[in-house]
Motif scaffolding. Sequence first.
Motif, PDB file in Angstrom:
ATOM      1  N   UNK A 132      45.867   7.885  -0.410  1.00  0.00           N
ATOM      2  CA  UNK A 132      45.318   8.989   0.392  1.00  0.00           C
ATOM      3  C   UNK A 132      46.160   9.277   1.631  1.00  0.00           C
ATOM      4  N   UNK A 133      47.350   8.689   1.707  1.00  0.00           N
ATOM      5  CA  UNK A 133      48.187   8.907   2.895  1.00  0.00           C
ATOM      6  C   UNK A 133      48.563  10.377   3.060  1.00  0.00           C
ATOM      7  N   UNK A 134      48.943  10.994   1.963  1.00  0.00           N
ATOM      8  CA  UNK A 134      49.300  12.414   2.024  1.00  0.00           C
ATOM      9  C   UNK A 134      48.139  13.268   2.480  1.00  0.00           C
ATOM     10  N   UNK A 135      46.937  12.950   1.985  1.00  0.00           N
ATOM     11  CA  UNK A 135      45.736  13.679   2.411  1.00  0.00           C
ATOM     12  C   UNK A 135      45.497  13.488   3.903  1.00  0.00           C
ATOM     13  N   UNK A 136      45.772  12.254   4.394  1.00  0.00           N
ATOM     14  CA  UNK A 136      45.583  11.976   5.818  1.00  0.00           C
ATOM     15  C   UNK A 136      46.446  12.888   6.679  1.00  0.00           C
ATOM     16  N   UNK A 137      47.749  12.982   6.326  1.00  0.00           N
ATOM     17  CA  UNK A 137      48.651  13.791   7.144  1.00  0.00           C
ATOM     18  C   UNK A 137      48.247  15.277   7.144  1.00  0.00           C
ATOM     19  N   UNK A 138      47.802  15.763   5.999  1.00  0.00           N
ATOM     20  CA  UNK A 138      47.405  17.173   5.959  1.00  0.00           C
ATOM     21  C   UNK A 138      46.128  17.419   6.784  1.00  0.00           C
ATOM     22  N   UNK A 139      45.129  16.547   6.627  1.00  0.00           N
ATOM     23  CA  UNK A 139      43.882  16.702   7.394  1.00  0.00           C
ATOM     24  C   UNK A 139      44.138  16.547   8.892  1.00  0.00           C
ATOM     25  N   UNK A 140      44.985  15.583   9.273  1.00  0.00           N
ATOM     26  CA  UNK A 140      45.308  15.375  10.689  1.00  0.00           C
ATOM     27  C   UNK A 140      45.994  16.623  11.247  1.00  0.00           C
ATOM     28  N   UNK A 141      46.889  17.208  10.438  1.00  0.00           N
ATOM     29  CA  UNK A 141      47.602  18.405  10.877  1.00  0.00           C
ATOM     30  C   UNK A 141      46.634  19.576  11.080  1.00  0.00           C
ATOM     31  N   UNK A 142      45.707  19.779  10.126  1.00  0.00           N
ATOM     32  CA  UNK A 142      44.726  20.856  10.235  1.00  0.00           C
ATOM     33  C   UNK A 142      43.835  20.656  11.442  1.00  0.00           C
ATOM     34  N   UNK A 143      43.451  19.408  11.661  1.00  0.00           N
ATOM     35  CA  UNK A 143      42.588  19.081  12.799  1.00  0.00           C
ATOM     36  C   UNK A 143      43.291  19.406  14.112  1.00  0.00           C
ATOM     37  N   UNK A 144      44.549  19.050  14.212  1.00  0.00           N
ATOM     38  CA  UNK A 144      45.310  19.289  15.446  1.00  0.00           C
ATOM     39  C   UNK A 144      45.513  20.786  15.678  1.00  0.00           C
ATOM     40  N   UNK A 145      45.830  21.524  14.598  1.00  0.00           N
ATOM     41  CA  UNK A 145      46.053  22.969  14.736  1.00  0.00           C
ATOM     42  C   UNK A 145      44.817  23.670  15.299  1.00  0.00           C
ATOM     43  N   UNK A 146      43.652  23.241  14.850  1.00  0.00           N
ATOM     44  CA  UNK A 146      42.408  23.865  15.328  1.00  0.00           C
ATOM     45  C   UNK A 146      42.117  23.429  16.760  1.00  0.00           C
ATOM     46  N   UNK A 147      42.274  22.123  17.056  1.00  0.00           N
ATOM     47  CA  UNK A 147      41.938  21.603  18.384  1.00  0.00           C
ATOM     48  C   UNK A 147      42.848  22.185  19.466  1.00  0.00           C
ATOM     49  N   UNK A 148      44.076  22.519  19.107  1.00  0.00           N
ATOM     50  CA  UNK A 148      45.006  23.115  20.079  1.00  0.00           C
ATOM     51  C   UNK A 148      44.464  24.457  20.565  1.00  0.00           C
ATOM     52  N   UNK A 149      43.839  25.215  19.653  1.00  0.00           N
ATOM     53  CA  UNK A 149      43.317  26.531  20.001  1.00  0.00           C
ATOM     54  C   UNK A 149      41.982  26.459  20.735  1.00  0.00           C
ATOM     55  N   UNK A 150      41.290  25.326  20.607  1.00  0.00           N
ATOM     56  CA  UNK A 150      39.972  25.180  21.237  1.00  0.00           C
ATOM     57  C   UNK A 150      40.115  24.514  22.598  1.00  0.00           C
ATOM     58  N   UNK A 151      39.955  25.276  23.657  1.00  0.00           N
ATOM     59  CA  UNK A 151      40.020  24.696  24.999  1.00  0.00           C
ATOM     60  C   UNK A 151      38.799  23.833  25.278  1.00  0.00           C
ATOM     61  N   UNK A 152      37.661  24.287  24.788  1.00  0.00           N
ATOM     62  CA  UNK A 152      36.412  23.550  25.009  1.00  0.00           C
ATOM     63  C   UNK A 152      35.398  24.010  23.967  1.00  0.00           C
TER      64      UNK A 152
END
Length: 553
Positions: free
Chosen positions: A500-520
Amino acid sequence: MILEKLCEFAETVEDFPPPHFKKRSIDYLIEINEEGELLGFTDVSDEGKIFIYADHLIGRTSQVKPHLLTDKASYVFGNVENEQLTNRQEETKAAFYDLVLELYEETGEQVIYSILKFLENTQGKDYLETDLKNNKWLAFRVNGKDPLKIDSIQKFWQKRQNNIAKEERSDLISECLICHQEKVIADRDPEQFKLISVGGQSGGSSLISANHKSFESYGLSASHISSICFDCAIQYGMAANYLIAKKDHRLKIGDILYIFWTKNNSEFNGFQLLEKPKPNELRNFLKSFKSGKKAYIDDEEFYCLALSANNSRAVVKDWINTTVSNVEKNINNYFREMNLDDNKSEEYYSIFKLAKSTAFISKKNNNIKPVVIKSIVNYAIKGTALVDSVLLNIINRIKADVEFRVTRPRASLLKMYFNSHPEGGIKVKDKLSKKENNPAYLCGRLFSILELIQDKAISANTKIVDRYYGTASSAPASVFGNLIRKAQHHLAKLRKEQSTTGMYYWLQSELEDIMVELNDFPATLSLKEQGLFALGYYQQKAYRPEKDEKEEN
């Protein structure tokens, strides 16, 4: 306007009986020649044929009141079951003959003279089939011709009925609002609307009637409150019932029945697609719109009347007056807005299915709100924006539906809602928009990613969508911090396992992309923001990164 357009439509239907005539089945035709000699009796009871007959403006009930040339055997012959006639049978037979005599004196038609000679010469039982009963309906045919189809005979009956109205109902003579002639105003609907399918009585429902003092004005009661003559009342009633009976001219959604027609009664089947969007027919319709190959006139007027019933009352829910061109354009847009890039086969929904997705439906109850149905129909036909009640009912249903949440029909309806309100500055696309930075949309996307992280890491009986969707979609700040902390443990598990390592990197990337846009995280979300949350959640779940990358390349 509504009644006037119905009367105009009645004139375009060739199959309509003339005013003061109706259609019914007949048991036997009395076949005679010009000399009034009996040729025989033709049994038409099982043939399914329908004949016109002269109808009384005021029903006969227990009175002796014959119909013109078509009636029961007890009126035509007096008695066909026994030799002797009762006093009433003598009266009915004499009344029928007198009416035929009056008709002949007025018109001088040869066929009526033939019928008179037959009635004068017949002795009843000598000429009749043995199985004929007094309650069987009979009609005359002279040398194979139906006398009731002769223009002068029809005018005789219409004139007679109008004279009866003046004599027996002369309390109100005024200018008719439809034909603008000085006539006797109908004190009741002579042709009641047949609205059994939406709660109406079997005998029909009145469109115009006042049954209480609060509805009366200027001392006028019943149908006198609207100045419409009997002839026009019959015409609009027949037109409405014709449309109600025709599958090609009606659409039933919940407890509302829509009837529709065009000014010249031309063919237009686009409206039927809103009830049953069959793939082949819909595909041809959408292609014809794109290519401009149509079998009807674009600028022809299109009318739609929405009806329901409250027992004996017909209720007008809505009235739509537009053109075929506008209807075609709006129906096309209605189906185009259902396009969603969600890795599912192309699917289109009827108005009822979309409305159904906003309510809890059981075998006993149909809780679809009429305002929702009306708004979706207006959107599909007129192109008007969906009302906020549609959005409210979708959001409430999503929160209550623990098993399915944001279904495809609900996502389609949400997309329609936002795109029908361009003033809101939100344009919902067919697929996930990573450039959309609306906090509510981002929160919906984030919730979908957190659900996927949990699903890939552990096999849980209760998922976060089951426990937290309602709170996350209305008060994100209260739950997202805790959900993200839990997600870190799940991500760590995915990272440690090689499969599941590949799945981890993709989910982590998606999570970061969204959190960057969310100030709060917003403390609360409005109703519209909750709709955007649902769309973000649905489109993120449907997102396919491999397809997105292929399209970019």
